[in-house]
Enzyme design. Structure first.
Site, short mmCIF file in Angstrom:
data_model
loop_
_atom_site.label_atom_id
_atom_site.label_comp_id
_atom_site.label_asym_id
_atom_site.label_seq_id
_atom_site.Cartn_x
_atom_site.Cartn_y
_atom_site.Cartn_z
N HIS A 69 16.26 -19.19 34.61
CA HIS A 69 17.17 -18.31 35.37
C HIS A 69 17.20 -16.90 34.76
CE1 HIS A 69 21.24 -17.76 37.52
NE2 HIS A 69 21.07 -16.66 36.82
N GLU A 70 17.37 -16.85 33.43
CA GLU A 70 17.49 -15.55 32.77
C GLU A 70 16.15 -14.83 32.68
OE1 GLU A 70 20.36 -14.46 32.55
OE2 GLU A 70 21.45 -16.34 32.70
N HIS A 73 15.38 -13.09 35.85
CA HIS A 73 16.02 -11.78 36.00
C HIS A 73 15.15 -10.68 35.40
CE1 HIS A 73 19.78 -12.84 37.82
NE2 HIS A 73 20.20 -13.59 36.81
ZN ZN Z 1 21.92 -14.75 36.93
#
Ligand code: ZN
Ligand code: ZN
Length: 166
Positions: A69-70, A73
């Site tokens: 998830h990170e 980004h």
């Molecule tokens: Zn996020």
């Protein structure tokens, strides 16, 4: 233990590089995140911060979901710049396309209740009235000789051998 997070970050970068056929600069990774959030991506600094406490409590899901998830980004930022929404379609494309993961928008177990192991003790009262879910601490005290009694039937509570996670 943080090595596993480093390894997973690197694996996520290799997957993204294979998918987009271009290199990405590796981020600085820090473990100084506390509180409710599992991870934070600092886009312009190309930095990731992870919460080791939440990692300990959710290791498998943390490695699989939170790290990807990170990283997604940062990859989205490298590809599309600052104009995109944090959890918009570009980020979702990376989650689905590159990591084959469901793009959960929130950093899930940051808000999840902590799970606790329960040790089921019983007395002689009928059905669920005679059931006592003990914490690990209390279960350990019993192992050291401490006794607990049912107020109704006055019997010493005994461990059923049953455990469950609540
Ligand atoms: Zn996020
Ligand atoms: Zn009882």
């Amino acid at each position: 233990m943080p090595e596993q997070i480093h390894d997973r970050v690197e694996a996520c970068y290799l997957q993204a590089e294979a998918f987009f056929k271009r290199p990405f600069p590796r981020p600085e990774v820090s473990f100084k995140l506390r509180g409710q959030k599992a991870g934070v991506a600092h886009l312009t600094e190309n930095k990731l911060r992870f919460n080791l406490q939440l990692y300990r409590e959710n290791q498998q899901d943390f490695l699989k979901q939170t790290v990807a998830h990170e990283v997604a980004h940062l990859i989205a930022h490298q590809l599309f710049g600052l104009s995109i929404q944090a959890h918009g379609e570009e980020w979702q494309l990376i989650m689905r396309g590159v990591y084959e993961l469901p793009p959960h928008r929130c950093h899930n177990y940051a808000v999840q209740r902590r799970q606790v192991q329960r040790y089921i003790y019983r007395c002689t009262c009928p059905d669920t009235k005679g059931e006592f879910p003990f914490s690990a601490q209390r279960h350990a005290l019993v192992a050291k000789g401490r006794r607990y009694f049912c107020r109704r039937c006055k019997v010493t509570l005994s461990f059923t051998g049953e455990q469950r996670v609540e």
